[in-house]
Design an enzyme around this catalytic site. Sequence first.
Site, PDB file in Angstrom:
ATOM      1  N   GLU A  82      -5.110  -9.171   3.481  1.00 47.27           N
ATOM      2  CA  GLU A  82      -6.148  -8.948   2.158  1.00 47.27           C
ATOM      3  C   GLU A  82      -7.436  -8.856   2.878  1.00 47.27           C
ATOM      4  O   GLU A  82      -7.924  -9.673   4.014  1.00 47.27           O
ATOM      5  CB  GLU A  82      -6.081 -10.154   1.312  1.00 47.27           C
ATOM      6  N   LYS A 182      -5.272  -7.987  -8.124  1.00 49.31           N
ATOM      7  CA  LYS A 182      -5.044  -9.511  -7.865  1.00 49.31           C
ATOM      8  C   LYS A 182      -5.623 -10.164  -9.509  1.00 49.31           C
ATOM      9  O   LYS A 182      -6.461  -9.875  -9.821  1.00 49.31           O
ATOM     10  CB  LYS A 182      -6.133  -9.867  -6.669  1.00 49.31           C
ATOM     11  N   CYS A 214      -2.735 -13.556  -1.848  1.00 49.14           N
ATOM     12  CA  CYS A 214      -3.473 -14.768  -1.619  1.00 49.14           C
ATOM     13  C   CYS A 214      -3.347 -16.065  -2.621  1.00 49.14           C
ATOM     14  O   CYS A 214      -2.422 -16.513  -2.780  1.00 49.14           O
ATOM     15  CB  CYS A 214      -4.867 -14.482  -1.285  1.00 49.14           C
TER      16      CYS A 214
END
Length: 503
Positions: A82, A182, A214
């Site tokens: 990321e 995301k 994440c």
Amino acid sequence: MTEMGIKVVIQVLYCCCVAQVACTIHYYTAAVYEHHAILNDNSTALASRSFALKFMSKNLDIYEQQVIAASKRGVEIIVFPEDGIHGFNYSRASIYPYLDYLPSPDLLPWNPCLDQDRFQDTEILQRLSCMASTSAMFLVANLGTKRPCDPLDPQCPPDGRYQFNTDVVFDDKGALVASYFKQNLYFEYAFDTPSEVQYAFFDTRFGRFGLFTCFDILFYEPVVNLIKKHQVRHLLYPTAWMNQLPLLSSIQIQRAFATRFQVNMLAANIHHTTLGMTGSGIFSPTNSSYHYDMNTDQGHLIVAKLPVDPSEDTGPRHDEKVSLEQADSLGMDKTEHCMESRGHKQETLFHAKMMYDNFTFIPLKDNDEKVHVCAGALCCYLTYRKHNVSNELYALGVFDGLHTVHGTYSLQICALVKCGGPDMVTCGQEVTEASSTMSFQLWGRFSTNYIFPMIVTSGVTLQLPDHWGWKDQNCYMKKTDLELGLVTAALYGRFYERDIILR
């Protein structure tokens, strides 16, 4: 069988399939790259598109070198981290020149390398596509993307566009086969949260892969439903994770996640020691190839073979393992046993902050004993035997409640931790080294089925439990004969079902 023998078998199986003869592929070769990203020193300043492209090309040059290196090692799929292309700490306005346009799914199929003039502002996608096609491997990368939105859309931002933290996947011919926005942003003010949860997955000859990013790893959506409803058994995980021991270092949660859900996980993290960022790995349910380095500032390529069917991975036995379909049926009736045992050694209990949460602890005073500690509806139990004599202080801690710092989510945790010093007030502090080895069994009567087993030893190394699972309505794990000093042993419970109730 030797490693050379395994390689020969894999090559024969691959040739068999290429020749369109019926065969079964048992393993595939994967890579993740922990990238020491070149960061923008003036990320809040407005810039031109040409400046942004020139800056991002510096990181893409490194990506290209790693793809070439991976190709020489027979890699079939590679994952980059990321924020690895543009860096971070942008404002909504300053990141705009760094964003590529991502076409909606109804405009696909599209191969950016072969059809470069179809859409404007897709230079980064084009270059990634060409890397994938030239190397003949699947390529997973994270970048910022943009899409215009209708001003009549009530969720359309005032600037008339959506900006997303985006994962993209290109197949071995360079075609864009999947993308994911995301869902759970971590103080990322430059990006928008998608209006609907995306379940991004795609099929290959060696399995079905799903995407998440994440902070998503701590939440039910989308990753649990990728596994539960869409039968994903291979997870692709770009991340920019700042380590926080004793419970949430990068490889610690990555390893625990693969073990809990019995999946393969390809996790690529950013590498910046000054920001506490390191820790990437390739994990099957019971095997690990990982990198954790806080001493140097260099990227690192990890290459490993993974089973096409993670259930065939051999390792710790799971006694009375509860299936995902049973996850919501365990209920709250497990607390009766907890209430029966309160009062044992109450005079030794103390409270200390760990990961910003107020844990209730009991110290381990002897070299061989059984202790327990309770908080809320959760009691934690520990039997242990130390193998060597040391002055290190350990404590068993419990937390049952809502975490509210740097994110809001409900937890139930039983954790055996090495304290930062000889005083109880140091319990819960970050520790990386330990000399005390021990055997132990840790268990608790949890109210959620989503328990992640974690064992971290000295030097931030990972260990798997000998056994873990459910028995007599308790979740437990057992480990004997640790060869390295114990830093943390935890049953980390995410009480997804209680998140909304406690907010």
